[in-house]
Design an enzyme around this catalytic site. Structure first.
Site, short mmCIF file in Angstrom:
data_model
loop_
_atom_site.label_atom_id
_atom_site.label_comp_id
_atom_site.label_asym_id
_atom_site.label_seq_id
_atom_site.Cartn_x
_atom_site.Cartn_y
_atom_site.Cartn_z
CD GLU A 38 -2.59 2.74 -3.52
OE1 GLU A 38 -2.91 3.93 -3.36
OE2 GLU A 38 -3.13 1.80 -2.90
CD GLU A 43 -4.91 5.31 3.24
OE1 GLU A 43 -3.75 5.69 2.96
OE2 GLU A 43 -5.61 4.62 2.49
CG HIS A 50 -1.66 1.22 1.47
ND1 HIS A 50 -1.34 2.10 2.47
CD2 HIS A 50 -2.73 1.77 0.83
CE1 HIS A 50 -2.17 3.13 2.43
NE2 HIS A 50 -3.04 2.95 1.45
#
Lengths: 446, 425
Positions: B68, B141, B65
Site C-alpha cells: 500500500e 509506524e 501494508h
C-alpha cells in the site's frame, strides 16, 4: 443551503442557524463560554457531565438513555472545548430529521425540550447536585486526565503546550488537573453551576431543516427559565507575540516507549498583532505549506526524503497564536530531525516556496473549507469558534480569502514565526547495545 | 447500470460488474461539496499465503501494508499522493487484515482525480532502492503502534482467540519481517490481488454514475482475471487455548478487551442480517441504556470509552468489548452474569423495539457522510450484500434471532480477556 442567520434571542444568548434540507439528521448545540483559568477549569468541565446524568423528569442515566433511544437514537453528549483561552462547555445533540422517520414523526420539540431540561433542571436533592453523581463523574474525569499518557503523541503535544505556556492560562488543559478535579465538592459545584448559567454568554448552534424562526421559538421555550445576570463580557485570549526567553527553551522527559516524540512549539509572532481575516488566511496557508499536508515541506523532506519518521506535521492554535510541529522518530535521530524541521522553516523564510507548492497548499486548504458544509459537526465547531473571534465569514468566504494568498504572504508569516520551546519525550538511555546496532540497518542515509 | 431506489431513506444506488470483473457502486449525493471514491482490493494483512500458478507462495508479515505504501510511487518518478493533493484532492489509503483501500475526497476535478486513483493503483512500480527506503518510515509506524496500549490489548486478544489464522498478527508486520520484502514479491502480490476482478470501486458524492463507469472502462484493463486463492492455514481450534493474557505498559489504568470468535454467516444478505443482529444484541446487553452499562458506570467500573462491536475481517468474526477499568476482573464477572441472565430469560422484547428505533436513527446518521457511505459499500461488495437495506431489515429481526445469536456466540465459555496493566503497580 442558506447562509447563517445569527440573532441574540435572550440577553447574551446568540442563536446561529444554518438551515439546510440536505441532511438526514439535525445538530443542535448549546455552549456556555467562560474564561479559561486554573481555578475554574475543572468545575466548568465537570458540569455538563453531571447534567447528562439525570434530570428532574429522567432522574438517572438509564432513564435518560431510554428516552434518547425512544427519540430514534438521539444523541446528547457533553462537550468541553478550549478555544484559545476561552473554555466552552455545553451539550451537543444529533438526531434524525422528521422527514426520514416513520409517519414523519416530528421529534424536534422533544429534543429541544430535553436539551433545555438537561441544562436547566438537573436532578438535584435539596437543590444540590447528587453527591454520588458528582463523585462518580469526578473519578471518570481524573481517569481521563491520567489516561492522556496512553496516547504518547498527544501526551507529548500537551506537555509541550504546558511547558511553553507555563506563565499563561493556556497551560490549563480543558479538564484542568487531577488536583483541581479532586477538590470539587458537590455544594460548591452547584453554586458554580448557577453562577456560570447566569453570567456566561451562550452560543446556540443549529443546522438542519427547521427554519430560523421556528428554532428561535423552540429555544425560547426550552430556555425560558435561563437566569440572566450581569454578563461576563470580558472573555478573551492573551496572545503573546515573542518567545519567553531569547533562546528557545528545551525540555526532555522519559517514559517507557520505543519511539521518540519530538514537539517544537512556536509563537506565530508579529502577524498575530490584531490579525485581519486575510492575515489569518495567510497563516493557514503558511501552515499548510510548512507541515499541514502531504505536499508540505515537512512531509516531503523529513518523512519522504530522509525517511526519518512516519509522521512530521505542523498544526495551528490560531486563537492563541501558536504552532506546533510534531514527529515520531528514532530517539538517536533527534538532532537530525530537529535540524531538518528548522532548516525547512528557514528555507521558507528565504522565499524558496515554489508556485506548485503554493497552489497545492491553497487547493487543499480551500477545498477543506468548501467541504465543511457537508458535515454538521464541522460547521458547528467552525461557527462556534469563529463567533468567539467575532469573525462571521462563511467557509466559502474563507476559501475565497485563501485563494488570494501569495508566496510573499507565506514568506512574511514564516519570518514572523518564533521558536519558543522544544519538547522531547523518549524511552531513556538505550539499554541493549546489541539490539541497537542491529537496528542500524533500518535507517537509510542519503 | 442497475439502479435501486430506497425512497424511505432518500437514497439511490447504481451498480454494475464490468466485463473485467470490477464491481462498481455509485451512491449519488446531490449538492454535497466533496465527493469520495474508494478503490479497494480484497487483500489485506491476513493474506500471507496464496497460489501463484502451480506453487504456493509464503510472504512476509506486513507485505500488504508495505505494498500500500509503495503503490503511491509512480514510474515517472513522482508520487501519486502529492499529485492528487496538488490537484485539490485529499487522498490516503489504509490496510486492514481483510482489505486494502485507496481513496480520496475532493471538491473539484473529481474526474481527473478518479482517473489518477485508478491509474496509480493499477500501476506497480518498485525499485530496490525505493523499497528499502520505506523501511525507515514503516519501521517508525510500527514502533508507534507498538507504543500504543490500545493496539497491544487488541492484538493480544486476537492471539488468544486465534491459534493459526494470520489475523492474529499485526497488519503492518514487525520491524524484522518487513526486512524480507523485495520488489519481486511486491510485484507478485500486486499481480495476484490487484486485478479489477478482485476489486471494487465505490463512489459517493455529487457525481454522474455513467461518468464514473466510463472512467473505469477507459483506465482499467478490459481483460477478465482469475480469482486469487488465499490460504489462511488450517482450521482454527473451536475453543481458545488460553483465556487470559496480561502485560504491563505505560498506562494510567488497566485496559481490557473481552472477546469471542464465531463463524461469520456466508456472503450475502444473511451476512448483513447477522451483522445487524450482532449489533442489536450487543446494544441490548451492553449498550448505554442496559442494566450492565448503567450499573457499572455508576459504580465507577466502566466509563464512556466502554465499547462493544462485532468485527468481521478476512473470513473471521469476533466480538470485542472493553475499555478502561480499575477492576477488569469484576467487569468480566458482570458481563458473564449479564449473558447468563439473558440466556436464561431471553432478551426483553420491549427493550428490543426501543433499541431498533435507536439503531435506525444511527443508520440515518451514517448516511450523512460520503466516506461512510462509500466504505460501507466496499464492505458490502466484499460481503455480498447491500448496506442500504439495513433500515428495512432492522425492524424484521426477531427476539428469537437475538436469543439464538446469543446462545451460539456469547456463551461464557467462549470468552477470553486481554489486559494491559499499569507499570509498577
Amino acid at each position: 443551503m442558506s447562509g447563517p442567520v445569527r440573532k441574540e434571542i435572550i440577553p447574551g444568548v446568540m442563536l446561529t442557524v444554518v438551515q439546510s434540507d440536505r441532511f438526514k439528521t439535525d445538530c443542535l448545540s448549546i455552549t456556555l463560554l467562560t474564561q479559561l483559568c486554573p481555578e475554574n477549569a475543572s468545575k466548568n468541565a465537570l458540569i455538563p457531565y453531571v447534567l447528562r446524568r439525570g434530570t428532574g423528569k429522567s432522574p438517572d442515566m438509564k432513564a435518560v438513555t431510554m428516552r434518547l433511544e425512544d427519540l430514534y437514537g438521539t444523541e446528547i453528549v457533553p462537550v468541553v472545548r478550549r478555544v484559545g483561552e476561552i473554555q466552552c462547555t455545553g451539550l451537543y445533540a444529533s438526531f434524525p430529521d422528521s422527514r426520514y422517520l416513520p409517519e414523519g414523526e416530528d421529534i424536534l420539540p422533544s429534543v429541544t425540550d430535553f436539551m433545555g431540561e438537561m441544562l436547566l433542571r438537573p436532578k438535584t436533592r435539596g437543590g444540590l447536585f447528587l453527591p454520588d453523581v458528582v463523585e462518580s463523574e469526578k473519578e471518570k474525569m481524573k481517569n481521563i486526565i491520567r489516561s492522556r499518557i496512553n496516547d504518547k503523541s498527544g501526551y507529548a503535544l500537551t506537555r509541550c503546550m504546558e511547558e511553553m505556556c507555563c506563565f499563561e492560562d493556556y497551560s490549563t488543559m480543558r479538564f484542568g488537573t487531577e488536583e483541581t478535579v479532586d477538590v470539587i465538592r458537590y455544594k460548591d459545584l452547584t453554586q458554580h453551576y448557577h453562577r456560570i448559567l447566569a453570567e456566561s454568554p451562550v452560543e446556540i448552534f443549529y443546522c438542519g431543516a427547521c427554519d430560523p424562526d421556528r428554532m428561535e421559538l423552540l429555544m425560547l421555550q426550552a430556555l425560558s427559565t435561563l437566569p440572566r445576570q450581569e454578563l461576563d463580557l470580558e472573555l478573551g485570549t492573551d496572545v503573546r507575540l515573542n518567545s519567553v526567553e531569547a533562546d528557545p527553551r528545551s525540555v526532555e522527559e522519559t517514559l517507557d516507549l520505543q519511539q521518540g516524540k519530538l514537539v517544537l512549539g512556536f509563537r506565530l509572532g508579529d502577524c498575530m498583532e490584531d490579525p485581519s481575516a486575510e492575515e489569518l488566511a495567510a497563516i493557514r496557508v503558511f501552515n499548510e505549506c510548512y507541515g499541514g499536508s502531504v505536499t508540505s515541506r515537512l512531509f516531503k523532506n523529513v518523512r519522504e526524503k530522509l525517511s526519518l519518521c512516519y509522521y512530521a506535521s505542523s498544526m495551528l492554535e490560531v486563537h492563541k497564536g501558536l504552532m506546533f510541529v510534531s514527529s515520531g522518530i528514532r530517539p538517536e535521530n533527534r538532532d537530525v530531525a530537529q535540524a531538518e524541521i528548522l532548516q525547512q522553516l528557514d528555507s521558507l523564510r528565504e522565499g524558496t516556496l515554489t508556485d506548485e507548492e503554493l497552489t497545492a497548499a491553497k487547493n487543499s486548504l480551500s477545498s477543506a473549507y468548501r467541504s465543511l458544509r457537508d458535515s454538521q459537526g464541522a460547521l458547528e465547531s467552525y461557527y462556534v469558534n469563529n463567533a468567539l473571534d467575532g469573525l462571521l465569514l462563511t467557509p466559502e468566504e474563507m476559501a475565497g480569502l485563501v485563494d488570494e494568498i501569495t508566496a510573499e504572504d507565506v514568506q512574511r508569516i514564516a519570518r514572523s514565526v518564533v521558536l519558543d520551546l522544544v519538547y522531547f519525550l523518549h524511552g531513556g538511555a538505550p539499554e541493549e547495545e546489541d539490539e541497537e546496532t542491529e537496528e542500524e540497518g533500518e535507517v537509510i542515509d542519503e | 447500470m442497475n439502479k435501486e431506489e430506497y425512497p424511505s431513506i432518500g437514497e439511490v444506488r447504481y451498480t454494475e460488474t464490468l466485463p473485467n470483473g470490477l464491481r462498481l457502486v455509485v451512491v449519488p449525493k446531490e449538492g454535497v461539496a466533496a465527493s469520495y471514491a474508494a478503490f479497494a482490493t480484497e487483500y489485506g494483512g491476513a493474506f500471507r499465503r496464496f497460489r501463484t500458478g502451480q506453487d504456493w507462495l509464503d510472504t512476509p508479515a506486513g507485505i500488504a501494508h508495505y505494498l500500500e505504501h509503495k503503490m503511491f510511487d509512480m514510474p515517472e518518478g513522482n508520487n501519486a499522493l502529492e499529485i492528487l493533493s496538488a490537484n485539490g484532492a485529499d487522498p490516503n489509503a489504509f490496510t486492514s487484515s481483510g482489505m486494502t483501500v485507496y481513496y480520496f475526497e475532493s471538491t473539484r476535478n473529481f474526474q481527473e482525480n478518479l482517473e489518477m486513483l485508478l491509474k496509480f493503483v493499477s500501476t506497480p512500480y518498485f525499485t530496490e532502492e525505493s523499497v528499502e527506503k520505506e523501511q525507515g518510515i514503516i519501521g517508525q509506524e510500527i514502533r508507534q503502534t507498538e507504543d500504543s496500549p490500545g493496539f497491544e490489548v487488541y492484538i493480544q486478544l486476537m492471539k488468544l482467540l486465534y491459534d493459526h489464522h494470520p489475523i492474529r498478527d499485526a497488519v503492518a508486520g514487525t520491524v524484522e519481517s518487513i526486512r524480507e520484502i523485495t520488489p519481486q514479491v511486491l510485484y507478485d502480490c500486486h499481480r495476484i490481488f490487484y486485478h479489477p476482478s478482485n476489486m471494487t470501486l465505490c463512489v459517493s458524492g455529487d457525481v454522474d454514475p455513467q461518468e464514473v463507469r466510463d472512467i473505469a472502462l477507459k483506465v482499467l484493463t478490459p481483460e477478465p482475471g482469475t480469482a486469487p486463492e488465499p490460504d489462511f492455514g488450517p482450521e482454527d481450534l473451536a475453543e481458545p487455548k488460553e483465556k487470559r493474557h496480561s502485560m504491563t505498559m505505560e498506562v494510567a489504568a488497566p485496559l481490557f478487551y473481552i472477546g469471542a470468535k464465531f463463524a461469520p454467516a456466508p456472503r450475502g444478505e444473511e451476512l448483513l442480517r447477522q451483522k445487524l443482529t450482532a449489533g442489536l444484541v450487543l446494544r441490548l446487553l451492553f449498550g448505554s441504556s442496559s442494566d450492565f452499562y448503567t450499573e457499572q458506570y455508576a459504580a465507577g467500573l466502566i466509563s464512556r470509552d466502554f465499547d462493544c462491536e462485532a468485527d468481521y475481517s478476512a473470513g473471521t468474526a469476533t466480538i470485542i468489548m472493553g475499555g478502561e477499568s480499575t477492576d477488569p476482573e469484576k467487569v468480566y464477572e458482570e458481563i458473564v452474569k449479564t449473558i447468563e441472565k439473558n440466556l436464561r430469560f431471553g432478551v426483553n422484547p420491549r427493550d428490543l423495539s426501543r433499541i431498533k428505533k435507536a439503531s435506525i436513527g444511527a443508520r440515518l446518521r451514517g448516511l450523512e457522510d460520503v466516506e461512510g457511505v462509500a466504505l460501507s459499500q466496499v464492505d458490502g461488495t466484499f460481503g455480498g450484500y447491500d448496506p442500504l437495506r439495513s433500515v428495512e431489515i432492522l425492524p424484521t429481526i426477531t427476539a428469537e434471532e437475538c436469543n439464538e445469536f446469543l446462545k451460539q456466540v456469547l456463551a461464557p465459555e467462549h470468552l477470553v480477556m486481554s489486559l494491559v496493566l499499569p507499570k509498577g503497580r
